[in-house]
Design a protein around this motif. Sequence first.
Motif, short mmCIF file in Angstrom:
data_model
loop_
_atom_site.label_atom_id
_atom_site.label_comp_id
_atom_site.label_asym_id
_atom_site.label_seq_id
_atom_site.Cartn_x
_atom_site.Cartn_y
_atom_site.Cartn_z
N UNK A 1 0.71 -1.14 -0.01
CA UNK A 1 -0.08 -0.06 0.08
C UNK A 1 0.80 1.24 0.04
N UNK A 2 1.82 1.51 0.89
CA UNK A 2 2.65 2.56 0.98
C UNK A 2 3.42 2.88 0.01
N UNK A 3 4.02 1.89 -0.57
CA UNK A 3 5.09 2.07 -1.59
C UNK A 3 4.76 1.77 -3.07
N UNK A 4 3.19 1.57 -3.23
CA UNK A 4 2.98 1.22 -4.59
C UNK A 4 1.48 1.70 -4.81
N UNK A 5 0.64 1.38 -4.22
CA UNK A 5 -0.99 1.52 -4.32
C UNK A 5 -1.16 2.88 -3.95
N UNK A 6 -0.72 3.36 -2.96
CA UNK A 6 -1.07 4.80 -2.55
C UNK A 6 -0.36 6.09 -3.42
N UNK A 7 0.88 5.74 -3.79
CA UNK A 7 1.64 6.82 -4.50
C UNK A 7 0.65 6.78 -6.08
N UNK A 8 0.34 5.53 -6.51
CA UNK A 8 -0.32 5.55 -7.83
C UNK A 8 -1.74 6.27 -7.99
N UNK A 9 -2.52 6.03 -6.54
CA UNK A 9 -3.86 6.82 -6.40
C UNK A 9 -3.44 8.20 -6.62
N UNK A 10 -2.59 8.57 -5.66
CA UNK A 10 -2.63 10.09 -5.39
C UNK A 10 -1.90 10.65 -6.61
N UNK A 11 -1.09 9.90 -7.43
CA UNK A 11 -0.95 10.49 -8.77
C UNK A 11 -2.08 10.49 -9.56
N UNK B 1 3.05 -8.19 -6.46
CA UNK B 1 3.30 -7.49 -7.62
C UNK B 1 1.83 -7.66 -8.36
N UNK B 2 0.92 -8.53 -8.23
CA UNK B 2 -0.50 -8.49 -8.88
C UNK B 2 -0.94 -7.32 -8.10
N UNK B 3 -0.90 -6.92 -7.11
CA UNK B 3 -1.74 -5.67 -6.60
C UNK B 3 -1.41 -4.55 -7.40
N UNK B 4 0.04 -4.43 -7.57
CA UNK B 4 0.33 -3.44 -7.97
C UNK B 4 -0.06 -3.08 -9.41
N UNK B 5 0.05 -4.21 -10.13
CA UNK B 5 -0.59 -3.98 -11.45
C UNK B 5 -1.88 -3.64 -11.72
N UNK B 6 -2.64 -4.24 -10.56
CA UNK B 6 -4.20 -3.78 -10.65
C UNK B 6 -4.34 -2.55 -10.45
N UNK B 7 -3.49 -2.10 -9.35
CA UNK B 7 -3.88 -0.70 -8.93
C UNK B 7 -3.25 0.26 -10.02
N UNK B 8 -2.24 -0.03 -10.81
CA UNK B 8 -1.77 0.64 -12.19
C UNK B 8 -3.00 0.94 -13.04
N UNK B 9 -3.71 -0.10 -13.40
CA UNK B 9 -4.71 -0.15 -14.24
C UNK B 9 -5.85 0.90 -13.76
N UNK B 10 -6.12 0.90 -12.45
CA UNK B 10 -7.22 1.84 -11.96
C UNK B 10 -6.63 3.11 -12.14
N UNK B 11 -5.45 3.41 -11.52
CA UNK B 11 -4.80 4.86 -11.57
C UNK B 11 -4.63 5.24 -13.17
N UNK B 12 -4.21 4.55 -13.77
CA UNK B 12 -4.27 5.01 -15.26
C UNK B 12 -5.53 5.37 -15.84
N UNK B 13 -6.67 4.70 -15.52
CA UNK B 13 -7.72 4.81 -16.06
C UNK B 13 -8.57 5.92 -15.45
N UNK B 14 -8.35 6.30 -14.18
CA UNK B 14 -8.86 7.38 -13.52
C UNK B 14 -8.78 8.81 -14.26
N UNK B 15 -7.76 9.30 -14.53
CA UNK B 15 -7.60 10.57 -15.29
C UNK B 15 -8.47 10.61 -16.58
N UNK B 16 -8.63 9.44 -17.04
CA UNK B 16 -9.36 9.41 -18.39
C UNK B 16 -10.90 9.36 -18.34
N UNK B 17 -11.43 8.95 -16.98
CA UNK B 17 -12.64 8.78 -16.79
C UNK B 17 -13.27 9.61 -15.76
N UNK B 18 -13.22 8.95 -14.63
CA UNK B 18 -13.72 9.74 -13.28
C UNK B 18 -13.23 11.02 -13.01
#
Length: 385
Positions: free
Chosen positions: A152-162, A296-313
């Motif tokens: 969470x601290x080193x992967x998911x949270x940075x991607x989410x806030x980015x 690793x799998x959680x990081x990839x899933x979070x990347x997909x959500x993070x990359x989609x967010x600016x283009x959608x929500x």
Amino acid sequence: MRRTAPVANAVGLVAGYALDRLLGDPRRWHPVAGFGQVAGALERRLHRPDRTAGAAFTALAVGGPVALGVAATLATRHRPVSRAVLVAAGTWTVLGGRTLRREAAIMGRTLRDGDLPAARERLGNLCGRDPSTLDESELARATVESVAENTSDAVVAPLLWGAVAGLPGLLGYRAANTLDAMVGHRSERYARFGTPSARLDDLLNLVPSRLTGLLTIAVAPVAHGDRDRAWRVWRRDRNDHPSPNAGQCEAAMAGALGVRLGGRNRYFGRSEVRPFLGDGPRPEARHLKRAARISSAVGLAALGLAAAYPLTVGRLTGAVARRGVRAVTGRGAGPVPARGTVQRGPSTNRSLPLGAERGRWAGRPGPVGAERGRVGRIAGRGSGR
């Protein structure tokens, strides 16, 4: 630029994640390490044993990177390629997924080889516990818990806030998380001074930690985990942890691996007893590879959500916010009748009172206007968690 900015942010997040996955942390001249040195110097100047001084320190140490990110964002508002490059560099700088997985793999090999002294020495790269008396099981448990929380601290949270706040979000989150690792632990020096930094980090991780728990449940099968068991353990045990966020990640990981986490954690000069999370045996060396695979799998899933967010929500939210601002301020409205003239109603010939139609125009939203402008290693290392 309103159309290209979300694309530039999404491309930058994906490129930065790819750089971290391929290269990991820079071996030398890591920007986060440099930030830590500057923050350390600031802490020595501002430190007093009270929360007011701690709040001032936190505001200055986090505000600086955020201001830098805002300035860079404004400077590239008409340069989408430059924006994407900066976001990619920022993302690579603040992520720590590859380093986290590498440390887990090294710890697993060391424990399988039976080299406890080397494993104890290595634990300091993951957490701040006193490893001098830890056996294989306790070293494995500390590693699993660190992998779970730092996913969470080193992967998911940075991607989410980015995704939500672009470059300022990336830099601001990493600054806050680094301060928590530096001063957010319960030592005599930082018992009060470090509280504001710890509370800010808790706040910024409320959503990412819960998302990490849910994603851990979702991807559990990639490491031969039981999704139903992970869901059951997460729902039952996630709020038993004293941290508002760590329990979310650790409970899900315990359920996914089928192990029991928690127990007595010994730090340098103190110890804490944590509640048990999950059912089953204590972790062993063989569980570390599975934990890294889930991370690793959680990081990839979070990347997909993070990359989609600016283009959608993100795009939708921005459009709604701009329209709301224009509805309140009246910007973009039609012409206002001159003082002293009489305005006809839209569907009748009756004369309206002076200024009546002006009120109608002032409340009508106009067209959408120009876009509103919108740190070292593994997070939490040495935090004492």
